[in-house]
Scaffold this active site. Structure first.
Site, PDB file in Angstrom:
ATOM      1  N   GLU A 100      -7.969   4.624  11.913  1.00 28.70           N
ATOM      2  CA  GLU A 100      -6.748   4.617  13.022  1.00 28.70           C
ATOM      3  C   GLU A 100      -6.856   5.809  13.565  1.00 28.70           C
ATOM      4  O   GLU A 100      -7.449   6.949  13.138  1.00 28.70           O
ATOM      5  CB  GLU A 100      -5.871   4.067  12.233  1.00 28.70           C
TER       6      GLU A 100
ATOM      7  N   ASP B 262       0.674  -1.367   0.018  1.00 27.18           N
ATOM      8  CA  ASP B 262       0.191   0.027   0.003  1.00 27.18           C
ATOM      9  C   ASP B 262       0.806   1.227  -0.117  1.00 27.18           C
ATOM     10  O   ASP B 262       1.986   1.357   0.563  1.00 27.18           O
ATOM     11  CB  ASP B 262      -0.885  -0.030   1.075  1.00 27.18           C
TER      12      ASP B 262
END
Length: 366
Positions: A142, A51
């Site tokens: 997050e 990613d």
């Protein structure tokens, strides 16, 4: 995974479940430099992927040559930021035969209305940069950049599902990314996988150093996991490394049970095999007299050194247990005086004076 909207990578991902484990020996095996000829609409299980954000280059060929078969490209954050490299990264990933998907860094906390707005923003950006219809658009939920992770679990989950519902309604496949600690303590993942089976992408590292191959003894066993992010520095490329434990397809995860047994781990295509029992044992470390979860401060004086990733930093928190992010980062290699510590759910947090706390798994005591 998270790079802040100024693209300074420094938020410590929440991996509390593995904090008390010793570091493992990193497997640095030779890598054949040949591009994997992958189908860009299907990836078999046990494949590697990366990613990326604007911190990485637009040239994805090096990742493909090292064996990555898929890529998640950061497209957006909130409703104000678009990754300026996203279009180039998507184009390069597709040109290198990588299944290409996107992720969005969420700042909606537990606000379902904001979550839907962010999802629309992420979907539109994904279309604009060339992410194929039917691909995953991931909600990266997050700590960092003001995202409130301390709301009620049900409200957090409502907002996350609002994001995922909006993605689904727009012709893309929803997925949720977060750290193992948050998934276990701040999100009702049973609700998520009941609606979107096998839609979890969980981050949990055995060590903060380079890792070339995942050690499944450290797999964070839970229901509904499709992808495991196992390192911040895959094969020395300074990019997040992932392995999918289920096959992936442009239309979603390939056919599999809607619920995966938590113990033994995800026993799909014998990915975990005989390691599953040791996983369960490692994830529930015995609490001894030196690691009692009293949730009270323990006097402790020492000097600690930050052990993270060179060039990056870890988050400083106002309270232990990933509460009240101060949006300040302590750089890798820096040394700090420690005044006390506290154990929470088997993890140790160090106090650096006043209301300043760090996660002990990123600290080496000198």
């Amino acid at each position: 995974m998270h790079i802040s909207k100024s693209e300074w990578l420094g938020v410590a991902v929440c991996f509390g479940a593995l904090a008390s484990m010793p570091n493992t020996v990193v497997k640095n095996s030779p890598v054949a430099m040949t591009t994997v000829k992958a189908d860009t609409s299907y990836v078999e299980n046990k494949s590697y992927g990366v990613d990326v954000s604007s911190f990485q280059s637009t040239d994805m060929s090096n990742y493909a040559q090292n064996g990555a078969k898929y890529a998640f490209v950061k497209t957006t954050e909130g409703t104000w930021y678009t990754n300026p490299k996203a279009s180039g990264q998507v184009s390069s990933a597709l040109a290198n035969n990588m299944m290409t998907m996107s992720y969005h860094f969420a700042v909606f906390g537990n606000d379902a209305q904001k979550a839907s707005a962010e999802a629309n923003y992420a979907v539109n950006a994904s279309r604009n940069v060339g992410v194929p219809a039917g691909s995953y658009v991931v909600c990266d939920w997050e700590a960092g950049d003001g995202n409130n992770i301390n709301g009620p679990v049900e409200a957090n989950t409502d907002a996350i599902l609002s994001f995922m519902d909006t993605v689904n309604a727009n012709g893309y496949k929803p997925m949720l990314y977060s750290g193992a600690y948050l998934m276990r303590n701040k999100i009702d993942t049973d609700r998520v996988v009941a609606k979107y089976p096998n839609s979890l992408w969980v981050a949990s590292y055995a060590t903060m150093g380079r890792i070339d191959e995942p050690d499944f003894e450290y797999f964070p066993s839970m229901n509904g996991v499709a992808i495991w992010q196992f390192t911040h520095n895959w094969r020395g490329l300074h990019v997040d490394g992932n392995i999918n434990v289920l096959p992936l397809s442009k239309g979603g995860v390939s056919q599999a049970p809607s619920s995966v047994p938590a113990t033994p781990s995800v026993d799909i295509n014998q990915v975990i095999a005989s390691a599953s029992q040791s996983v369960a044992q490692k994830e529930q470390p015995a609490i001894t007299s030196t690691t009692t979860d009293t949730n009270q401060d323990v006097p402790f004086t020492a000097v600690g050194r930050v052990n993270y990733v060179p060039g990056y930093g870890i988050m400083l928190w106002g309270q232990p247990g990933y509460k009240n992010a101060l949006n300040r980062y302590l750089p890798h290699g820096s040394r700090w005086k420690i005044f006390k510590k506290r154990y929470i759910n088997g993890s140790v947090y160090y106090n650096l004076g006043g209301s300043q706390w760090v996660d002990g798994k990123y600290i080496i005591i000198e």
